[in-house]
Design a protein around this motif. Structure first.
Motif, PDB file in Angstrom:
ATOM      1  N   ALA A 129      -0.377  -0.269  -6.659  1.00  0.00           N
ATOM      2  CA  ALA A 129      -0.459   0.616  -8.409  1.00  0.00           C
ATOM      3  C   ALA A 129      -2.138   1.092  -8.056  1.00  0.00           C
ATOM      4  CB  ALA A 129      -0.675  -0.570  -8.683  1.00  0.00           C
ATOM      5  N   LEU A 130      -2.962   0.697  -7.491  1.00  0.00           N
ATOM      6  CA  LEU A 130      -4.111   1.867  -7.561  1.00  0.00           C
ATOM      7  C   LEU A 130      -4.384   2.642  -6.868  1.00  0.00           C
ATOM      8  CD1 LEU A 130      -6.784  -1.427  -8.331  1.00  0.00           C
ATOM      9  CD2 LEU A 130      -5.939  -0.170 -10.325  1.00  0.00           C
ATOM     10  N   LYS A 166      17.582  -2.937  -6.047  1.00  0.00           N
ATOM     11  CA  LYS A 166      18.706  -2.384  -7.912  1.00  0.00           C
ATOM     12  C   LYS A 166      17.531  -2.164  -7.897  1.00  0.00           C
ATOM     13  CE  LYS A 166      22.190  -5.593  -6.204  1.00  0.00           C
ATOM     14  NZ  LYS A 166      23.198  -6.408  -6.293  1.00  0.00           N
ATOM     15  N   LEU A 167      18.048  -1.497  -9.206  1.00  0.00           N
ATOM     16  CA  LEU A 167      16.610  -1.238 -10.552  1.00  0.00           C
ATOM     17  C   LEU A 167      15.888  -2.434 -11.171  1.00  0.00           C
ATOM     18  CD1 LEU A 167      19.896   1.104 -13.473  1.00  0.00           C
ATOM     19  CD2 LEU A 167      18.189   1.340 -10.778  1.00  0.00           C
ATOM     20  N   LYS A 168      16.715  -3.761 -10.886  1.00  0.00           N
ATOM     21  CA  LYS A 168      15.979  -4.662 -11.234  1.00  0.00           C
ATOM     22  C   LYS A 168      14.968  -4.413 -10.464  1.00  0.00           C
ATOM     23  CE  LYS A 168      18.919  -8.382  -8.884  1.00  0.00           C
ATOM     24  NZ  LYS A 168      19.526  -9.489  -8.967  1.00  0.00           N
ATOM     25  N   ASN A 169      14.677  -4.441  -9.183  1.00  0.00           N
ATOM     26  CA  ASN A 169      13.584  -4.834  -8.426  1.00  0.00           C
ATOM     27  C   ASN A 169      12.496  -3.299  -8.831  1.00  0.00           C
ATOM     28  OD1 ASN A 169      15.895  -4.692  -6.138  1.00  0.00           O
ATOM     29  ND2 ASN A 169      14.879  -6.636  -6.345  1.00  0.00           N
ATOM     30  N   TYR A 170      12.344  -2.122  -9.983  1.00  0.00           N
ATOM     31  CA  TYR A 170      11.687  -1.413 -10.422  1.00  0.00           C
ATOM     32  C   TYR A 170      11.758  -1.295 -11.209  1.00  0.00           C
ATOM     33  CZ  TYR A 170      12.958   0.325  -4.774  1.00  0.00           C
ATOM     34  OH  TYR A 170      12.890   0.472  -4.329  1.00  0.00           O
ATOM     35  N   LEU A 171      12.463  -1.816 -12.125  1.00  0.00           N
ATOM     36  CA  LEU A 171      12.022  -2.184 -14.007  1.00  0.00           C
ATOM     37  C   LEU A 171      12.295  -2.930 -14.511  1.00  0.00           C
ATOM     38  CD1 LEU A 171      14.690   0.594 -14.529  1.00  0.00           C
ATOM     39  CD2 LEU A 171      12.822   1.130 -14.459  1.00  0.00           C
ATOM     40  N   ASN A 172      11.356  -2.972 -15.520  1.00  0.00           N
ATOM     41  CA  ASN A 172      11.051  -4.861 -16.117  1.00  0.00           C
ATOM     42  C   ASN A 172      12.117  -4.715 -17.171  1.00  0.00           C
ATOM     43  OD1 ASN A 172       9.704  -7.321 -17.000  1.00  0.00           O
ATOM     44  ND2 ASN A 172       8.829  -6.112 -18.775  1.00  0.00           N
ATOM     45  N   PHE A 173      13.390  -5.856 -16.763  1.00  0.00           N
ATOM     46  CA  PHE A 173      14.363  -5.710 -17.565  1.00  0.00           C
ATOM     47  C   PHE A 173      13.814  -7.074 -18.604  1.00  0.00           C
ATOM     48  CE2 PHE A 173      16.670  -3.685 -14.762  1.00  0.00           C
ATOM     49  CZ  PHE A 173      17.811  -2.415 -15.353  1.00  0.00           C
ATOM     50  N   SER A 174      13.250  -7.695 -18.467  1.00  0.00           N
ATOM     51  CA  SER A 174      12.793  -8.566 -19.468  1.00  0.00           C
ATOM     52  C   SER A 174      12.107  -8.107 -21.224  1.00  0.00           C
ATOM     53  CB  SER A 174      11.972  -8.914 -19.104  1.00  0.00           C
ATOM     54  OG  SER A 174      10.008  -8.472 -19.173  1.00  0.00           O
ATOM     55  N   HIS A 175      12.434  -6.384 -20.823  1.00  0.00           N
ATOM     56  CA  HIS A 175      11.419  -5.784 -22.056  1.00  0.00           C
ATOM     57  C   HIS A 175      12.861  -4.855 -22.675  1.00  0.00           C
ATOM     58  CE1 HIS A 175      10.178  -2.728 -24.464  1.00  0.00           C
ATOM     59  NE2 HIS A 175       8.779  -3.054 -24.512  1.00  0.00           N
ATOM     60  N   SER A 194       4.622  -1.530 -19.374  1.00  0.00           N
ATOM     61  CA  SER A 194       5.385  -3.152 -19.193  1.00  0.00           C
ATOM     62  C   SER A 194       6.347  -2.711 -19.017  1.00  0.00           C
ATOM     63  CB  SER A 194       5.547  -3.775 -20.629  1.00  0.00           C
ATOM     64  OG  SER A 194       5.362  -2.974 -21.629  1.00  0.00           O
ATOM     65  N   LEU A 195       6.941  -0.886 -18.865  1.00  0.00           N
ATOM     66  CA  LEU A 195       8.511  -1.247 -18.743  1.00  0.00           C
ATOM     67  C   LEU A 195       8.296  -1.299 -16.824  1.00  0.00           C
ATOM     68  CD1 LEU A 195       9.216   2.117 -20.994  1.00  0.00           C
ATOM     69  CD2 LEU A 195       9.420  -0.647 -21.259  1.00  0.00           C
ATOM     70  N   TRP A 196       7.282  -0.096 -16.305  1.00  0.00           N
ATOM     71  CA  TRP A 196       7.876  -0.662 -14.970  1.00  0.00           C
ATOM     72  C   TRP A 196       5.857  -0.569 -14.472  1.00  0.00           C
ATOM     73  CZ3 TRP A 196       9.344   3.323 -17.148  1.00  0.00           C
ATOM     74  CH2 TRP A 196       8.988   5.116 -17.212  1.00  0.00           C
ATOM     75  N   GLN A 197       5.552  -1.235 -13.636  1.00  0.00           N
ATOM     76  CA  GLN A 197       3.747  -1.049 -13.375  1.00  0.00           C
ATOM     77  C   GLN A 197       3.852   0.081 -11.855  1.00  0.00           C
ATOM     78  OE1 GLN A 197       1.937  -3.743 -13.804  1.00  0.00           O
ATOM     79  NE2 GLN A 197       3.205  -3.761 -15.107  1.00  0.00           N
ATOM     80  N   LEU A 198       4.608   0.648 -11.349  1.00  0.00           N
ATOM     81  CA  LEU A 198       3.763   1.741 -10.215  1.00  0.00           C
ATOM     82  C   LEU A 198       5.083   3.022  -9.980  1.00  0.00           C
ATOM     83  CD1 LEU A 198       5.153   0.951  -7.320  1.00  0.00           C
ATOM     84  CD2 LEU A 198       2.921  -1.012  -7.791  1.00  0.00           C
ATOM     85  N   PRO A 230      10.203   5.818 -13.170  1.00  0.00           N
ATOM     86  CA  PRO A 230      10.766   7.386 -14.170  1.00  0.00           C
ATOM     87  C   PRO A 230      11.573   8.386 -12.751  1.00  0.00           C
ATOM     88  CG  PRO A 230       8.824   7.336 -13.527  1.00  0.00           C
ATOM     89  CD  PRO A 230       9.315   6.462 -12.568  1.00  0.00           C
ATOM     90  N   GLY A 231      11.816   8.379 -11.793  1.00  0.00           N
ATOM     91  CA  GLY A 231      12.608   8.825 -11.364  1.00  0.00           C
ATOM     92  C   GLY A 231      13.945   8.665 -11.601  1.00  0.00           C
ATOM     93  N   LEU A 232      13.836   6.792 -11.244  1.00  0.00           N
ATOM     94  CA  LEU A 232      14.935   6.325 -11.464  1.00  0.00           C
ATOM     95  C   LEU A 232      15.349   6.938 -12.598  1.00  0.00           C
ATOM     96  CD1 LEU A 232      14.867   3.568  -9.154  1.00  0.00           C
ATOM     97  CD2 LEU A 232      16.274   5.077  -8.593  1.00  0.00           C
ATOM     98  N   ILE A 233      15.323   6.526 -13.561  1.00  0.00           N
ATOM     99  CA  ILE A 233      15.149   6.492 -14.709  1.00  0.00           C
ATOM    100  C   ILE A 233      15.980   8.399 -15.985  1.00  0.00           C
ATOM    101  CG2 ILE A 233      14.441   6.737 -17.786  1.00  0.00           C
ATOM    102  CD1 ILE A 233      12.942   4.433 -16.630  1.00  0.00           C
ATOM    103  N   ALA A 234      15.044   9.171 -15.237  1.00  0.00           N
ATOM    104  CA  ALA A 234      15.165  10.889 -15.502  1.00  0.00           C
ATOM    105  C   ALA A 234      16.709  11.011 -14.592  1.00  0.00           C
ATOM    106  CB  ALA A 234      14.039  11.630 -14.836  1.00  0.00           C
TER     107      ALA A 234
END
Length: 515
Positions: free
Chosen positions: A303-304, A372-381, A429-433, A438-442
């Motif tokens: 992420a850095l 899958k989406l669960k690999n990139y987005l935080n579904f605990s939120h 907290s929605l995704w880390q890096l 955000p592309g998957l969402i948009a």
């Protein structure tokens, strides 16, 4: 040791062998059936079943040696304390003591030594696990430094080309030449866009693209770079023409749309950079953290990476504004190599969708093609879980067909900005890096899946892909840390990239850039 059951079944006593009744003593009340009597009977039955099970198991294991008696088995093992620690039926300290005392007939004075050996072995295993964890984290830290820093030869190349640009008129020649400028908006040609601040990487992508084009005269390559890299990029492609293909080099500061108004992503990037600095605490703090799993440490270090703070990584979301006259184009990352003619991409019917991409949840390579989406987005939120399906397939950035006319009818750009803003407000907290989440969402609902032949992933973060497999794809993508221009590149895959670089070039030789 002796086991005594009274004739009246009122007492069950286990003697340790020295006449002192202190190990186990159970008093059975009366012959009248009661809950207490049933409880003690079940307790005794459980104890006996364990005894019979251990005995039977040991006799079976030692059957080949014809040790059928309990004495024979226990006698054979009496002098070998290590064997007790390997028996899976003796899990837990109580189980070990029961087995040693009741089954193996080990003298009581030897039990402390055996237990001490057990504790010693557990300590050794724990120490080895800690050393392994530290070594893994150190590996990730070294890879982070190696992949995030600009190698000295690449820095040298940029400086030499910048100097050439300032002193050599040929290096400042306009790209394209004035007579080819109309080609930049000619929709009968095949338009490709490459956003990069890495001259050597861009050179390899461009060379591979033109080399495999069946009609290179139809290829128009638009190279977008930042202000600091514009002069070196311009100098390289002016001095290394790819005719008959048309090449354009532009800095972001040359785009009227980018310069004249407020660009939300620039504000988001600045806030993102500040927040990550506070939230992450730097690579040293991440590597020194206790208790974190190595895979979590690796994700935090990634992420850095400077690439996630570069405007080059966000340019694709502005393609309709940057190229208002174009109807369709193919966007290329700078860590790909083209291995086939890409003109058939223009014949793919996107069925009204905006983005033609390869999905990443199906394929022979389960390590790479299982995203899958669960690999990139935080579904605990809850904001994510109530909006998306975690099992939905993800898709890949790196080689994408964009229908700009269809895109202009959507709110993809605004959705991208809104979700990046939400992620910042919620402390990442929605995704880390990365820009892929955000592309998957948009682009959600705007993606048309294309054949995986057009885009093979994973050549930069795992070495399971063979060269033969990689050569079967139209585009190969070195996504991951092990970029082909770095020393940490996988040696069996790097030649797929180096074949498009002329290492005899005077600029590369002067900077000691070698295959």
């Amino acid at each position: 040791m002796q086991l005594h059951i009274s004739p009246s079944l009122r007492h069950v006593t286990v003697l340790p062998g020295k006449g002192v009744r202190e190990f186990i003593k159970v008093k059975v009340a009366s012959r009248k059936l009661s809950y207490r009597m049933v409880f003690y009977f079940l307790l005794f039955l459980t104890f006996m079943l364990r005894f019979v099970f251990v005995l039977t198991a040991m006799e079976t294991i030692e059957g080949e040696n014809e040790c059928s008696s309990l004495d024979g088995v226990s006698g054979k093992r009496l002098g070998d304390p290590e064997i007790f620690l390997e028996d899976k039926s003796m899990e837990g300290p109580i189980g070990i003591i029961y087995t040693l005392v009741l089954v193996m007939k080990v003298p009581e004075e030897n039990i402390p030594k055996i237990l001490e050996n057990l504790r010693s072995r557990e300590s050794t295993v724990t120490l080895l696990e800690q050393k392994t964890r530290i070594a893994k984290i150190q590996e990730f830290l070294y890879r982070h430094v190696a992949s995030s820093s600009i190698p000295k030869p690449l820095h040298c190349l940029a400086l030499r080309l910048a100097a050439e640009h300032s002193t050599n008129a040929a290096a400042r020649a306009p790209l394209p030449s004035p007579d080819l400028v109309p080609a930049l908006v000619d929709n009968s040609r095949r338009h490709f866009v490459l956003a990069s601040d890495n001259v050597l990487a861009a050179a390899a992508v461009a060379a591979s693209l033109v080399h495999h084009a069946l009609r290179p005269s139809s290829v128009v390559l638009h190279i977008i770079t930042d202000r600091k890299t514009y002069a070196p990029m311009q100098a390289w492609f002016a001095l290394h023409p790819l005719a008959p293909a048309v090449v354009e080099v532009r800095g972001l500061h040359h785009f009227d749309w980018f310069a004249r108004g407020r660009v939300p992503v620039l504000e988001v990037m600045e806030r993102d950079r500040e927040m990550r600095s506070q939230f992450r605490g730097g690579s040293a703090a991440i590597a020194a953290s206790d208790g974190e799993k190595p895979v979590v440490v690796a994700a935090k270090l990634q992420a850095l990476s400077p690439k996630y703070h570069s405007i080059m990584n966000h340019v694709r979301i502005y393609l309709p504004e940057l190229f208002p006259s174009l109807k369709k184009l193919v966007f290329l990352d700078d860590d790909i190599i083209v291995q086939a003619d890409l003109s058939p991409l223009w014949e793919i019917d996107l069925q009204g969708k905006v983005n033609g991409a390869v999905e990443t949840c199906r394929g022979e390579d389960k390590f790479v093609m299982s995203k899958k989406l669960k690999n990139y987005l935080n579904f605990s939120h809850p904001l994510i879980s109530k909006t998306f399906n975690p099992e939905e397939c993800a898709w890949a950035y790196g080689m994408n067909i964009f229908d700009l006319d269809a895109w202009r009818k959507t709110n993809i750009k605004d959705t991208y900005h809104e979700w990046i803003q939400k992620n910042l407000e919620l402390d990442l907290s929605l995704w880390q890096l990365g820009t892929l989440p955000p592309g998957l969402i948009a682009f959600h609902g705007h993606v048309h899946i294309i054949d995986p032949y057009w885009h093979k992933l994973g050549l930069g973060y795992q070495e399971n892909t063979t060269r033969d497999d990689a050569e079967k794809a139209a585009v190969i993508h070195f996504n991951g840390r092990a970029k082909p221009w770095l020393e940490i590149a996988f040696p069996q895959l790097r030649p797929l990239w180096t074949k498009y670089i002329d290492f005899s070039d005077k600029f590369l030789k002067a900077c000691n850039i070698r295959p």
